[in-house]
Write an enzyme that holds these catalytic residues in place. Structure first.
Site, PDB file in Angstrom:
ATOM      1  N   ARG A 260      38.807  48.161  32.787  1.00  7.89           N
ATOM      2  CA  ARG A 260      39.091  47.438  31.554  1.00  7.89           C
ATOM      3  C   ARG A 260      37.893  46.556  31.236  1.00  7.89           C
ATOM      4  O   ARG A 260      37.674  45.524  31.857  1.00  7.89           O
ATOM      5  CB  ARG A 260      40.354  46.590  31.767  1.00  7.89           C
ATOM      6  CG  ARG A 260      40.925  45.931  30.528  1.00  7.89           C
ATOM      7  CD  ARG A 260      41.917  44.865  30.943  1.00  7.89           C
ATOM      8  NE  ARG A 260      41.225  43.669  31.419  1.00  7.89           N
ATOM      9  CZ  ARG A 260      41.701  42.848  32.357  1.00  7.89           C
ATOM     10  NH1 ARG A 260      42.845  43.090  32.944  1.00  7.89           N
ATOM     11  NH2 ARG A 260      41.009  41.780  32.716  1.00  7.89           N
ATOM     12  N   HIS A 264      42.182  40.901  29.610  1.00 12.20           N
ATOM     13  CA  HIS A 264      43.523  41.476  29.599  1.00 12.20           C
ATOM     14  C   HIS A 264      44.068  41.551  28.177  1.00 12.20           C
ATOM     15  O   HIS A 264      44.587  42.581  27.740  1.00 12.20           O
ATOM     16  CB  HIS A 264      44.450  40.631  30.470  1.00 12.20           C
ATOM     17  CG  HIS A 264      45.875  41.057  30.446  1.00 12.20           C
ATOM     18  ND1 HIS A 264      46.308  42.261  30.960  1.00 12.20           N
ATOM     19  CD2 HIS A 264      46.979  40.443  29.946  1.00 12.20           C
ATOM     20  CE1 HIS A 264      47.612  42.372  30.780  1.00 12.20           C
ATOM     21  NE2 HIS A 264      48.044  41.282  30.169  1.00 12.20           N
ATOM     22  N   TYR A 273      38.061  35.381  36.840  1.00 16.27           N
ATOM     23  CA  TYR A 273      38.422  36.169  38.023  1.00 16.27           C
ATOM     24  C   TYR A 273      37.526  37.381  38.280  1.00 16.27           C
ATOM     25  O   TYR A 273      37.756  38.123  39.227  1.00 16.27           O
ATOM     26  CB  TYR A 273      39.888  36.615  37.946  1.00 16.27           C
ATOM     27  CG  TYR A 273      40.271  37.336  36.663  1.00 16.27           C
ATOM     28  CD1 TYR A 273      40.038  38.704  36.512  1.00 16.27           C
ATOM     29  CD2 TYR A 273      40.877  36.656  35.621  1.00 16.27           C
ATOM     30  CE1 TYR A 273      40.406  39.359  35.348  1.00 16.27           C
ATOM     31  CE2 TYR A 273      41.251  37.307  34.456  1.00 16.27           C
ATOM     32  CZ  TYR A 273      41.011  38.661  34.317  1.00 16.27           C
ATOM     33  OH  TYR A 273      41.370  39.308  33.158  1.00 16.27           O
TER      34      TYR A 273
END
Length: 363
Positions: A260, A264, A273
């Site tokens: 990805r 998100h 992260y």
């Protein structure tokens, strides 16, 4: 280990036809490469899908969408899953699979209805043979399995495909679906798009298995893993999985190793992260660029073709902007439609209560 058990195991390494630089490699594990005409169509839809994805992301910044989960970087998976199915087959998507729905031919404005916040689903699932995009993790796997089993009992030649992320494989519904599908030999394909993160949780914090594809083996489900950024390999493996299910040999689990590229959703800060070096490593494996080089090397794609596909994508994006820039006024009472075939007493009471409230506001 019996021969039957070995037959369930995925390949030791992800199936791959095309290296990161677009050159051919021999890691097919017995799978057959799709024809060049299908791969050209895959490339066209990947270019269109990426442009749609960036446009939808921009619309969140303009307040025209409430949220948008991007699938940039996952184009090979999004397009191959559609091309592997027939029109009569069913697709069960997640909230991240808007690109696949557009590639399936659904109206983009209707696809984005959910993410705009206007309704739970903007298209007719029965007409499109596409279930509503599922926000709860993994529940669509049960729906896909149940429909596949029902269609099989009715003698219909129909395959269902459930799309799921790596995080969804940690849900109980996913395991229940695998078990039921295997026991009843349901013609369903479980397609796991392992994009390495469940929101901010990396794969290593979710599973200690060598690959998520191995999760099918314990339930008696034939499984395979594939390089999810290699469109040739993804389409080849999904073709085989769909044929396996259609021929009466039961369910099939495919894990695609992809990434990805964006956060998100537009509400997420991925820099908290993961670092930029990791993102850049995956950018070097870009699925669109890989397929473009592969097709060019086989004289199946020209500069004029590429410019034409890009122009088509820009026109499509302009249409999406036009649709989403139109204000809509959903009927609040439509909230109660499509909940049950026959409304329950409680639902009817709630509808009447809301109708009275609306009448009071208008008075």
């Amino acid at each position: 280990m019996t021969v039957e058990a070995r037959d369930l195991l995925p390949s030791d390494r992800p199936v791959r036809f095309v290296a990161k630089d677009g050159t051919a490699v021999d890691q097919a594990s017995g799978h057959q490469a799709p024809g060049l005409d299908r791969l050209r169509e895959a490339y066209r839809l990947m270019v269109l899908g990426r442009r749609f994805d960036t446009q939808a992301t921009a619309l969140t910044k303009q307040g025209r969408l409430a949220v948008y989960p991007s699938s940039t970087g996952q184009e090979a998976c999004q397009i191959a899953c559609v091309l592997a199915l027939r029109d009569a087959d069913w697709l069960f998507p997640t909230y991240r699979d808007s690109m696949a729905l557009v590639a399936r031919g659904l109206d983009p404005g209707e696809v984005l209805t959910l993410l705009r916040g206007d309704a739970h689903c903007g298209y007719d699932p029965a007409a499109a043979r596409v279930a509503p995009q599922c926000t709860p993790l993994a529940t669509q796997t049960l729906h896909a399995t149940g429909l596949a089993h029902a269609m099989s009992r009715r003698g219909e030649d129909t395959v269902t495909m459930a799309l799921i992320g790596d995080g969804g494989t940690s849900e109980g519904d996913f395991h229940e679906a695998l078990n039921f599908a295997a026991v009843f030999s349901a013609p369903v394909v479980f397609f796991v798009q392992n994009n390495q993160y469940a929101i901010s949780v990396p794969l290593a914090k979710q599973s200690a298995a060598p690959a998520l594809a191995y999760k099918g083996v314990g339930y008696g489900v034939r499984s395979e893993q594939v390089d999810g950024n290699d469109a040739v390999a993804v389409l080849a493996v999904l073709d085989a999985a769909v044929e396996h299910a259609r021929s009466g040999r039961g369910p099939f689990l495919v894990e695609a190793h992809t990434y990805r590229m964006d956060a998100h959703t537009n509400a997420d800060d991925a820099t908290r992260y993961r670092d930029s070096a990791e993102v850049e490593r995956w950018r070097a494996a870009d699925p669109v660029a890989r397929l473009e080089t592969y097709l060019r090397d086989r004289n199946a794609l020209s500069d004029n073709d590429i410019e034409g596909f890009k122009a088509e994508a820009e026109t499509f994006a302009a249409g999406v902007r036009g649709q989403l820039n139109e204000d809509v006024s959903p009927d609040p009472l439509s909230l109660f439609e499509h909940v049950y075939a026959e409304p329950t007493r409680q639902l009817a009471e709630q509808r009447s209560f809301l109708a009275a409230e609306l009448d009071t506001q208008e008075a």
